[in-house]
Write a protein that holds these residues in place. Structure first.
Motif, PDB file in Angstrom:
ATOM      1  N   LEU A  51      -5.932  -2.607   7.139  1.00 19.01           N
ATOM      2  CA  LEU A  51      -4.786  -1.955   7.972  1.00 19.01           C
ATOM      3  C   LEU A  51      -3.753  -2.561   8.171  1.00 19.01           C
ATOM      4  O   LEU A  51      -2.442  -2.581   7.743  1.00 19.01           O
ATOM      5  CB  LEU A  51      -5.090  -0.491   8.798  1.00 19.01           C
ATOM      6  CG  LEU A  51      -5.513   0.396   8.410  1.00 19.01           C
ATOM      7  CD1 LEU A  51      -5.949   1.213   9.929  1.00 19.01           C
ATOM      8  CD2 LEU A  51      -5.099   1.283   6.994  1.00 19.01           C
ATOM      9  N   SER A  94      -1.601  -4.587   5.341  1.00 15.26           N
ATOM     10  CA  SER A  94      -0.710  -3.629   4.836  1.00 15.26           C
ATOM     11  C   SER A  94       0.394  -4.594   5.649  1.00 15.26           C
ATOM     12  O   SER A  94       2.064  -4.239   4.670  1.00 15.26           O
ATOM     13  CB  SER A  94      -0.507  -2.416   4.551  1.00 15.26           C
ATOM     14  OG  SER A  94      -2.255  -2.405   4.395  1.00 15.26           O
ATOM     15  N   LEU A  95      -0.202  -4.185   6.743  1.00 19.85           N
ATOM     16  CA  LEU A  95       1.591  -4.077   7.569  1.00 19.85           C
ATOM     17  C   LEU A  95       1.995  -5.946   7.349  1.00 19.85           C
ATOM     18  O   LEU A  95       3.247  -6.096   7.121  1.00 19.85           O
ATOM     19  CB  LEU A  95       1.134  -3.903   9.204  1.00 19.85           C
ATOM     20  CG  LEU A  95       0.955  -2.983   9.524  1.00 19.85           C
ATOM     21  CD1 LEU A  95       0.420  -2.097  10.847  1.00 19.85           C
ATOM     22  CD2 LEU A  95       2.447  -1.891   8.663  1.00 19.85           C
ATOM     23  N   LYS A 125      -6.733   0.192  -1.618  1.00 15.91           N
ATOM     24  CA  LYS A 125      -6.664   0.835  -0.054  1.00 15.91           C
ATOM     25  C   LYS A 125      -7.037   1.849   0.337  1.00 15.91           C
ATOM     26  O   LYS A 125      -8.404   1.560   1.302  1.00 15.91           O
ATOM     27  CB  LYS A 125      -5.793  -0.058  -0.050  1.00 15.91           C
ATOM     28  CG  LYS A 125      -5.552  -0.222   1.962  1.00 15.91           C
ATOM     29  CD  LYS A 125      -4.076  -0.881   1.921  1.00 15.91           C
ATOM     30  CE  LYS A 125      -3.986  -2.189   1.520  1.00 15.91           C
ATOM     31  NZ  LYS A 125      -2.591  -2.724   2.057  1.00 15.91           N
ATOM     32  N   GLY A 127       0.932  -1.257  -0.196  1.00 17.85           N
ATOM     33  CA  GLY A 127       0.326   0.188   0.432  1.00 17.85           C
ATOM     34  C   GLY A 127       1.165   1.860   0.263  1.00 17.85           C
ATOM     35  O   GLY A 127       0.195   2.349   0.487  1.00 17.85           O
ATOM     36  N   ILE A 128       1.887   1.404  -0.862  1.00 18.15           N
ATOM     37  CA  ILE A 128       2.677   2.276  -0.693  1.00 18.15           C
ATOM     38  C   ILE A 128       2.914   3.177  -1.763  1.00 18.15           C
ATOM     39  O   ILE A 128       2.355   2.763  -3.444  1.00 18.15           O
ATOM     40  CB  ILE A 128       3.779   1.682  -1.071  1.00 18.15           C
ATOM     41  CG1 ILE A 128       4.480   1.214   0.568  1.00 18.15           C
ATOM     42  CG2 ILE A 128       4.942   3.773  -0.782  1.00 18.15           C
ATOM     43  CD1 ILE A 128       5.129   1.557   1.950  1.00 18.15           C
TER      44      ILE A 128
END
Lengths: 131, 499, 497
Positions: free
Chosen positions: B419, B422-423, B399, B389-390
């Motif tokens: 969220l 993504s991590l 996202k 998600g960059i």
């Protein structure tokens, strides 16, 4: 209550067949039995479709004498079976046969590789060979 | 010509797939150029269809001239025109990429491979284009059957995985068929547009509820939604790399498309949202899918298996977008169908190239891959960042819309799941990047690595592999930057008007 | 307010991004050409940025829209005085750092130099993007690019320590990115706009509980890069990176981007008025004060020079945030101008640490006895910057501290005056021993007792920054018009709030 059950017997039969198939697909260890279960499952589906096209006392949907002076005869829908579900099932049967074919081919592959069709034995062999 | 695109897009690959054995009989090597040439046709057709839809609005194509609801109708609106482009583009890219890996992995089976490959593409395109519920089943089975066979020719455990997939996939397809049967009992129609007209009067009928339940479960099985995904990791992982790079991105996305189509076109959002609590259930299942997929992916050392579990999580993303049942969430879901298809294709193509060049899929053996295959790894890195998600890569934007959707729906846990995912992805992909770009941390390795440091020669993937990889990686960036354009010109019309 | 539409902001961002790819294409073999790309890009960027200063000082803003995603949701640059200030700081220091970097990596014969310069250029691109962004979305986009672009620099050594520091860095910053993404999405949902507005735009769009939660999330998200305690832990670890990286990124670009974000949130998203009403400014100020004091004490305990500087950075960054949080005119002026002053002084200190590392391979404070005789220029610059950071006139640190103290008085919060005083005292305590030891103690055995400086590529930049920090102390408005920009920014904010 009994009347209710009996009047819908076609549905009951299909549900029972489907459950037998589902049980075999999930519960049986032998892969061939799973495949047979799958076939029962699909047949149940086909029976279901076929039965919904049926009407009591009706006949095959072929208009006899059409075009020979009887054009004005009134066509009563209730007199004829609904052909569409039956036609659909022709396709579904083809699909199920194709599926069975692919599955059998896969089973041959499996048998060649492991010399067995018992699921637990195959798992054991795979575990032993470290794959 | 233009109005025949809808038919050609199915007919051309179908007929051509049957011609592959004929061509391969004479000269095996001709199969590859033939398939690539054939797959250009659906791409052109789908772009033509999209163009028509954008300029004149939705239209339908009557097969054989039979008027719906009796004849089969190909109903084309923004949504399926959009998905058609995705499917045809990605299948072309994968076909271009497949040359070397098929030669290496399936040298004996080139001809059957390409036959089935085209059949699979036909099936996928058919699912998307058709406007007839039963016809959809037929295409679904065409796609699935070729899928089963393609998976079965894979590596060691493939036949077992394929057999499990056959069993579970058949259950899914039969459930779908049952759903169609119940709808037929209640309405006497199989045409989706027709069904959509008839159904609202019957929304409280139990028959309809049963049909809806069967549809949901059937499609969830086909799309690999948690907890019905159990067949997916083994099947996709053991398949040959050319196969998994086609089915992994597309099968799940097409299933997601079918879900959107059934829930918002055949049934109205009013039914799917208010009468049945299906979205609450699906949403929470997706949350589990995201976490379960992520955690299982963390445990893998095989990159392909890791990607497959990531895929399970990604399915969760799309379903969350559908489940929030609002405009922005659905926009995100449709956008993510595209973005995730592109990202997953790129990742699987990269894995295919790495496997071809180095013969390994173990992450810890990726040392110095950045020097050996700089372009491939650059593409991988870009896509990996997108998965985390960059911005400005496309993963960020899907996202963004998905999270907007969850906020609008007030589903905080779902937002948190997105969220967290993504991590988790960041951990997953940076682990790979570390292995590929940096020296190994173990001192035992470090000694050897230090000595060979200067001698690592560039050993890039062959041209046919590199081109699609680079195109997909560039796509990841461009689709991100132009996501606004895509949404405003296509997706906003693809979202059902009733939102 | 006059708006000028110009593509110059875009070029300011793009020039280093293009250079980054040229660097990558040129590669290791032609390293002189590669370095010339860096220098050219740095100069070009600086000139582009500087050419916009006069326009900004006339009270105009420059705007450029890259792409619109949705109504109210767009990637857009808008340069106001505050953004300009940050842009000038980052781009001017990049030139010096570029020269310094060349000296540094060649002096140490570093590996993977291409990757190093590539990542450096990307970092600067995103920093300028952050400085010029018009709304929270653009900010977030560049903020995330910055996160990723810095990663290769943190793990540059590829040692176990470096990789661990990289992981820690990513864990902190990517988590922060997620929190930000959520908060920004929520703000967009509530207000339908993300544009920064002097004095805030969010007031009245939600209940105070929601607003406080969003404020906390935003500060958490930006505070990570700003090293706000307790989210500072990555910064000292990241000191394993090469010194030019620590100098420009971990003292100027990256951490200032975090501070810049915090200030944007405090002054341009929420605004002084709203923060007063919500009553969270005081909490914010206390958190910042806590960071100031604790970081000061922690700095005392570090023997590794760069880690000591890192804690001093954390301390100073919190001071900037404190200035904004006090919400008075003087405190804001102090905080904002400290962004510039601290940048010049701290980069000098890091440059000195790097020069020591390259020349005599000394990384620890305890090894520096008598080093001043061997490297008088380096240690002289170090002394100037250290004295400046302690807030002693005529160095520029005095100016910012003066305004900050005034602000604490204006806000009627004497306690923060004591915080600032304590901090100044701590600065003296952890910097002066270094100065004393290096000049006045008996040299260690391995110190050459005569003049033997680091490469001139390194010494000249650090002398320039040291001199500039004196100049800015005497004439705060010299060259780059930092003071005018600051007062203009404060004027805009207070004019509305």
């Amino acid at each position: 209550m009994l009347d209710y059950i009996i009047s819908k017997y076609n549905f009951w039969i299909y549900v029972v067949l489907m459950m037998i198939g589902l049980y075999a697909m999930i519960g049986k260890k032998n892969l061939i039995k799973k495949l047979i279960g799958m076939n029962i499952f699909q047949s149940a589906m086909i029976l279901f479709y076929v039965s919904i096209g049926v009407k009591a006392g009706a006949t095959v949907p072929i208009l006899s004498g059409h075009g020979h002076g009887h054009v004005h005869e009134v066509i009563e829908v209730a007199k004829y079976l609904n052909p569409l579900p039956h036609v659909l099932m022709l396709t579904a049967i083809v699909v199920s046969i194709a599926t069975t074919g692919v599955a059998l081919a896969t089973l041959i592959l499996i048998y060649r590789r492991y010399n067995t069709l018992e699921e637990d034995e195959i798992l054991k062999i795979r575990k032993d060979t470290g794959v | 010509m233009a109005e025949q695109f809808a038919a050609l897009i199915i007919v051309v690959p179908l007929i051509s797939s049957l011609l592959v054995p004929v061509i391969g009989w004479g000269q095996k090597k001709l199969c590859y150029p033939w398939v690539v040439a054939v797959l250009v046709v659906p791409l052109i057709c789908s772009l033509g269809i999209l163009n028509t839809v954008l300029t004149t609005g939705k239209f339908s194509y009557r097969l054989g001239g039979w008027a719906p609801p009796w004849g089969i109708e190909y109903a084309i609106d923004h949504l399926n025109a959009f998905v058609l482009v995705i499917v045809s583009f990605i299948s072309l890219m994968v076909a271009i990429h497949s040359k070397k890996s098929v030669e290496k992995e399936l040298s004996e089976k080139t001809v059957p491979f390409y036959t089935l490959f085209l059949l699979l593409v036909t099936g996928l395109l058919g699912i998307v284009i058709t406007g007839d519920a039963f016809n959809l089943f037929v295409f679904l089975e065409i796609a699935s059957l070729s899928c089963y066979a393609l998976i079965a020719i894979g590596e060691e455990g493939a036949p077992i995985a394929a057999f499990n997939y056959i069993i579970i996939g058949t259950i899914g397809a039969c459930f779908y068929l049952l759903g169609v049967g119940y709808l037929y009992i209640a309405t006497g129609s199989l045409n989706m547009a027709d069904l959509a007209n008839i159904l609202p009067d019957l929304y409280h009928s139990k028959v309809i509820l049963v049909a809806f339940a069967f549809f949901t479960v059937g499609i969830a099985i086909k799309g690999g939604l948690f907890p019905l995904h159990t067949w997916l990791p083994d099947a996709y992982c053991t398949a040959p790399s050319a196969v998994s790079s086609l089915i992994a991105p597309l099968m799940t996305k097409v299933a997601a498309y079918v879900m959107i189509r059934l829930m918002f076109t055949v049934f109205q959002p009013h039914f799917s949202v208010e009468i049945v609590p299906v979205f609450a259930i699906l949403g929470w299942l997706s949350v589990f899918a995201i976490f379960w997929g992520g955690i299982k992916a963390l445990a893998q050392t095989d990159i392909k298996r890791m990607l497959v579990y990531v895929l399970v999580a990604e399915v969760g993303y799309i379903v969350i977008g559908v489940s929030v049942a609002n405009r922005v969430g659905l926009t995100g879901a449709i956008l993510h169908i595209m973005n995730d298809a592109v990202m997953m294709t790129c990742l699987f193509l990269v894995v295919g190239a790495i496997l071809y060049k180095t013969g390994t899929r173990e992450i810890h053996q990726f040392r110095h891959l950045n020097k050996k295959m700089p372009f491939t790894m650059a593409a991988f890195t870009i896509t990996a960042l997108s998965m985390c998600g960059i911005p400005p890569a496309c993963g960020f934007f899907s996202k963004w819309y998905l999270i907007q959707g969850t906020i609008e729906a007030g589903q905080w846990v779902w937002a948190a799941a997105l969220l967290c995912s993504s991590l988790i992805n960041a951990v997953l992909f940076f682990r790979v990047i570390e292995c590929a770009y940096l020296k190994p941390m173990e001192p035992a390795y470090a000694h050897n690595a230090g000595e060979t440091h200067g001698e690592i020669l560039r050993d890039e993937a062959p041209f046919t592999m590199l081109v699609p990889i680079v195109i997909m990686a560039a796509g990841v960036i461009f689709l991100g930057i132009f996501s606004g354009k895509i949404i405003s010109s296509v997706i906003q019309f693809a979202v059902p008007a009733s939102f | 307010m006059d708006v000028i539409y110009s593509s110059r902001p875009l070029w300011a961002v793009l020039v280093s991004m293009i250079a980054a790819f040229l660097i990558l294409a040129t590669g290791e073999k032609n390293r002189n050409i590669r370095e010339s790309w860096t220098i050219m890009a740095a100069l070009a960027k600086f000139l582009i940025v500087l050419s916009m200063v006069p326009v900004i000082l006339q009270g105009k803003v420059i705007e450029y829209t890259i792409v619109t995603f949705y109504p109210g949701l767009l990637l857009q640059f808008r340069i106001d005085a505050f953004g300009m200030l940050f842009g000038v700081i980052a781009s001017s220091l990049w030139i010096l750092t570029s020269f310094y970097s060349i000296g540094y990596v060649r002096g140490l014969n570093e590996h993977a130099q291409t990757r190093y310069f590539f990542a450096f250029a990307m970092c600067l691109s995103s920093t300028i993007g952050i400085a010029f962004s018009a709304n929270l979305l653009t900010f977030l986009v560049f903020y995330e690019i910055l996160t990723i672009a810095t990663y290769p620099l943190v793990i540059h050594s590829e040692s176990k320590e470096g990789i661990m520091a990289g992981r820690k860095y990513l864990a902190y910053t990517l988590t922060a990115g997620c929190v930000l993404l959520f908060a920004i999405a929520a703000i967009y949902y509530m207000t339908g706009t993300l544009d920064f507005k002097a004095g805030g735009f969010i007031a009245g769009s939600g209940s105070s509980a929601v607003l406080i939660m969003l404020f906390a999330m935003l500060i958490m998200g930006f505070g990570v890069k700003a090293g706000l305690m307790p989210m500072h832990e990555w910064l000292p670890s990241a000191m394993v990176a090469p010194t030019p990286v620590s100098a420009l990124l971990h003292a100027v670009a990256v951490v200032k981007a975090g501070v810049f974000g915090c200030l944007r949130v405090i002054l341009y998203v929420f605004g002084p008025g709203l923060l007063h009403d919500l009553g969270i400014w005081l909490i914010m100020a206390y958190i910042a004060s806590f960071t100031i004091i604790v970081a000061g004490f922690l700095a005392l305990g570090q023997d590794h020079l760069k880690r000591r500087l890192a804690f001093s950075t954390i301390n100073n960054l919190a001071m900037i945030i404190l200035g904004a949080a006090l919400l008075t005119k003087s405190s804001m002026t102090g905080g904002i101008i400290h962004m510039a002053n601290h940048a010049f002084m701290k980069i000098t200190l890091f440059f000195c640490a790097g020069a020591l590392h390259v020349k005599v391979h000394k990384d620890y404070v305890s090894q520096l006895d008598g080093i001043g005789r061997q490297m008088p220029l380096t240690m002289g610059a170090f002394a100037i910057a250290a004295i400046g950071l302690s807030g002693i006139p005529p160095m520029s640190g005095f100016i910012s501290k003066w305004f900050l103290c005034l602000g604490a008085l204006e806000a009627n919060q004497i306690i923060f005056l004591f915080v600032l005083m304590t901090s100044a005292m701590l600065d003296v305590a952890f910097f002066f021993p270094i100065i004393y030891n290096s000049f006045f103690k008996k040299p260690l055995d391995d110190v050459t007792p005569h003049f033997d400086e680091a490469p001139m590529f390194m010494v000249i930049p650090l002398v320039i920054t040291a001199l500039l920090s004196i100049v800015f102390g005497i004439v705060p408005d010299a060259f780059f018009r930092f003071f005018s920009l600051t007062s203009l920014a404060v004027q805009n904010i207070m004019g509305v709030g």
